[in-house]
Design a protein around this motif. Sequence first.
Motif, PDB file in Angstrom:
ATOM      1  N   ASP A  32      75.134  -1.567  43.773  1.00 22.43           N
ATOM      2  CA  ASP A  32      74.246  -0.466  43.398  1.00 22.43           C
ATOM      3  C   ASP A  32      72.813  -0.936  43.155  1.00 22.43           C
ATOM      4  O   ASP A  32      71.856  -0.218  43.480  1.00 22.43           O
ATOM      5  CB  ASP A  32      74.772   0.250  42.152  1.00 22.43           C
ATOM      6  N   ARG A  33      72.651  -2.110  42.583  1.00 22.19           N
ATOM      7  CA  ARG A  33      71.308  -2.600  42.257  1.00 22.19           C
ATOM      8  C   ARG A  33      70.713  -3.494  43.344  1.00 22.19           C
ATOM      9  O   ARG A  33      69.550  -3.884  43.251  1.00 22.19           O
ATOM     10  CB  ARG A  33      71.335  -3.351  40.931  1.00 22.19           C
ATOM     11  N   LEU A  34      71.501  -3.832  44.335  1.00 22.47           N
ATOM     12  CA  LEU A  34      70.984  -4.655  45.426  1.00 22.47           C
ATOM     13  C   LEU A  34      70.048  -3.828  46.307  1.00 22.47           C
ATOM     14  O   LEU A  34      70.343  -2.678  46.623  1.00 22.47           O
ATOM     15  CB  LEU A  34      72.146  -5.204  46.254  1.00 22.47           C
ATOM     16  N   THR A  35      68.928  -4.413  46.692  1.00 21.94           N
ATOM     17  CA  THR A  35      67.966  -3.735  47.565  1.00 21.94           C
ATOM     18  C   THR A  35      67.634  -4.618  48.755  1.00 21.94           C
ATOM     19  O   THR A  35      67.749  -5.852  48.688  1.00 21.94           O
ATOM     20  CB  THR A  35      66.663  -3.409  46.823  1.00 21.94           C
ATOM     21  N   LEU A  36      67.202  -3.987  49.831  1.00 26.38           N
ATOM     22  CA  LEU A  36      66.773  -4.755  50.994  1.00 26.38           C
ATOM     23  C   LEU A  36      65.533  -5.567  50.679  1.00 26.38           C
ATOM     24  O   LEU A  36      65.338  -6.660  51.234  1.00 26.38           O
ATOM     25  CB  LEU A  36      66.534  -3.824  52.178  1.00 26.38           C
ATOM     26  N   ALA A  48      61.352  -5.728  57.915  1.00 32.16           N
ATOM     27  CA  ALA A  48      61.387  -5.439  59.349  1.00 32.16           C
ATOM     28  C   ALA A  48      62.388  -6.347  60.054  1.00 32.16           C
ATOM     29  O   ALA A  48      63.093  -5.928  60.973  1.00 32.16           O
ATOM     30  CB  ALA A  48      60.002  -5.600  59.954  1.00 32.16           C
ATOM     31  N   THR A  49      62.469  -7.602  59.609  1.00 39.46           N
ATOM     32  CA  THR A  49      63.437  -8.545  60.188  1.00 39.46           C
ATOM     33  C   THR A  49      64.855  -8.052  59.947  1.00 39.46           C
ATOM     34  O   THR A  49      65.711  -8.104  60.843  1.00 39.46           O
ATOM     35  CB  THR A  49      63.258  -9.942  59.578  1.00 39.46           C
ATOM     36  N   LEU A  50      65.119  -7.570  58.728  1.00 40.21           N
ATOM     37  CA  LEU A  50      66.459  -7.069  58.416  1.00 40.21           C
ATOM     38  C   LEU A  50      66.796  -5.863  59.286  1.00 40.21           C
ATOM     39  O   LEU A  50      67.915  -5.749  59.799  1.00 40.21           O
ATOM     40  CB  LEU A  50      66.557  -6.682  56.939  1.00 40.21           C
ATOM     41  N   TYR A  51      65.849  -4.975  59.460  1.00 34.33           N
ATOM     42  CA  TYR A  51      66.117  -3.753  60.224  1.00 34.33           C
ATOM     43  C   TYR A  51      66.249  -4.016  61.725  1.00 34.33           C
ATOM     44  O   TYR A  51      66.713  -3.150  62.465  1.00 34.33           O
ATOM     45  CB  TYR A  51      65.026  -2.718  59.960  1.00 34.33           C
ATOM     46  N   TRP A  54      70.245  -4.834  61.128  1.00 30.74           N
ATOM     47  CA  TRP A  54      71.111  -3.935  60.370  1.00 30.74           C
ATOM     48  C   TRP A  54      70.401  -2.604  60.139  1.00 30.74           C
ATOM     49  O   TRP A  54      69.177  -2.573  59.931  1.00 30.74           O
ATOM     50  CB  TRP A  54      71.488  -4.557  59.027  1.00 30.74           C
ATOM     51  N   ASP A  55      71.160  -1.514  60.130  1.00 32.47           N
ATOM     52  CA  ASP A  55      70.528  -0.203  59.994  1.00 32.47           C
ATOM     53  C   ASP A  55      70.369   0.246  58.544  1.00 32.47           C
ATOM     54  O   ASP A  55      69.869   1.339  58.272  1.00 32.47           O
ATOM     55  CB  ASP A  55      71.277   0.859  60.790  1.00 32.47           C
ATOM     56  N   GLY A  56      70.791  -0.584  57.585  1.00 31.95           N
ATOM     57  CA  GLY A  56      70.626  -0.234  56.187  1.00 31.95           C
ATOM     58  C   GLY A  56      71.442  -1.147  55.297  1.00 31.95           C
ATOM     59  O   GLY A  56      72.089  -2.097  55.763  1.00 31.95           O
ATOM     60  N   SER A 113      83.795   4.224  45.813  1.00 32.99           N
ATOM     61  CA  SER A 113      84.121   5.582  45.373  1.00 32.99           C
ATOM     62  C   SER A 113      82.929   6.533  45.405  1.00 32.99           C
ATOM     63  O   SER A 113      83.114   7.748  45.401  1.00 32.99           O
ATOM     64  CB  SER A 113      84.697   5.546  43.956  1.00 32.99           C
ATOM     65  N   SER A 114      81.704   5.985  45.460  1.00 34.16           N
ATOM     66  CA  SER A 114      80.529   6.862  45.362  1.00 34.16           C
ATOM     67  C   SER A 114      79.676   6.928  46.621  1.00 34.16           C
ATOM     68  O   SER A 114      78.831   7.813  46.738  1.00 34.16           O
ATOM     69  CB  SER A 114      79.641   6.404  44.198  1.00 34.16           C
ATOM     70  N   ASP A 115      79.878   5.997  47.554  1.00 33.35           N
ATOM     71  CA  ASP A 115      79.042   5.937  48.760  1.00 33.35           C
ATOM     72  C   ASP A 115      79.947   6.048  49.987  1.00 33.35           C
ATOM     73  O   ASP A 115      80.522   5.055  50.434  1.00 33.35           O
ATOM     74  CB  ASP A 115      78.261   4.621  48.777  1.00 33.35           C
ATOM     75  N   PRO A 116      80.107   7.243  50.555  1.00 32.56           N
ATOM     76  CA  PRO A 116      81.032   7.433  51.680  1.00 32.56           C
ATOM     77  C   PRO A 116      80.712   6.550  52.885  1.00 32.56           C
ATOM     78  O   PRO A 116      81.633   6.058  53.553  1.00 32.56           O
ATOM     79  CB  PRO A 116      80.867   8.911  52.025  1.00 32.56           C
ATOM     80  N   GLU A 117      79.422   6.353  53.175  1.00 30.15           N
ATOM     81  CA  GLU A 117      79.069   5.512  54.319  1.00 30.15           C
ATOM     82  C   GLU A 117      79.530   4.079  54.103  1.00 30.15           C
ATOM     83  O   GLU A 117      80.158   3.471  54.979  1.00 30.15           O
ATOM     84  CB  GLU A 117      77.552   5.518  54.551  1.00 30.15           C
ATOM     85  N   PHE A 118      79.240   3.551  52.918  1.00 29.46           N
ATOM     86  CA  PHE A 118      79.671   2.189  52.632  1.00 29.46           C
ATOM     87  C   PHE A 118      81.191   2.092  52.637  1.00 29.46           C
ATOM     88  O   PHE A 118      81.761   1.150  53.191  1.00 29.46           O
ATOM     89  CB  PHE A 118      79.134   1.719  51.281  1.00 29.46           C
ATOM     90  N   ALA A 119      81.862   3.053  51.991  1.00 28.29           N
ATOM     91  CA  ALA A 119      83.318   3.013  51.905  1.00 28.29           C
ATOM     92  C   ALA A 119      83.960   2.974  53.282  1.00 28.29           C
ATOM     93  O   ALA A 119      84.909   2.214  53.524  1.00 28.29           O
ATOM     94  CB  ALA A 119      83.822   4.213  51.107  1.00 28.29           C
ATOM     95  N   ALA A 120      83.456   3.793  54.204  1.00 29.69           N
ATOM     96  CA  ALA A 120      84.029   3.832  55.552  1.00 29.69           C
ATOM     97  C   ALA A 120      83.834   2.498  56.264  1.00 29.69           C
ATOM     98  O   ALA A 120      84.766   1.968  56.894  1.00 29.69           O
ATOM     99  CB  ALA A 120      83.385   4.961  56.356  1.00 29.69           C
TER     100      ALA A 120
END
Length: 220
Positions: A32-36, A48-51, A54-56, A113-120
Amino acid sequence: MTPPQLRPRVEGAREEEILDATIRLLLEAGYDRLTLDAVAKEARASKATLYRRWDGKASLVVDAMVRAKQAPQVDVHDTGSLRGDLLGTFCGRHGLGRGDASGLLGAVMTAVSSDPEFAARFRSAFIAPKVEASRCIYRRAIERGEIDADLDLDVIAPSLAGIVLHRAFVLGLPVDDDVVRRVIDRVILPAVGLAPPGPTSSTTPGTTPSTTTHSQEASP
């Protein structure tokens, strides 16, 4: 500005550095607290290198958990017995009792449980291959005639990890290789119709597991 499709891919050693940096921050801060921004700073890269790769955050974290050197891996062992295969696969350097393994899973539990994209993504790329590895172990035991062919793999295959993770995250109790071995010997083997091994069949965490023959395991 160079069009995105013409930018060089992030790969090789540079990619590994970013994945490892992601794991370090995940263990420190949680999902939850991790950021790009933080990953970019830790890896001495730009967002920009990360993107480019990876898309997010979800795709980066799941990729790191699957591929980073620090991440828990499943290397299926073929020892000739169900007990030996389970011990070899789920104990030791990349086993369920390893501190980083529990730490990483704990770091993403709320996101599951809270982030459907991550969970999938997490269930598809991280969990599913490990469940399949476990199913492979039981299928081999069935092919050897060690356990019954009508065993419900949907229930038994994820049971070892489920029990161990419940102990760690719900009960808040420590987990190590000895705990994993005890679950295998006292829960999993009896559940599939095999007798627990005698004292001489136990293993010391971090050593090569001993195996028992089917006749010994099946004896009363």
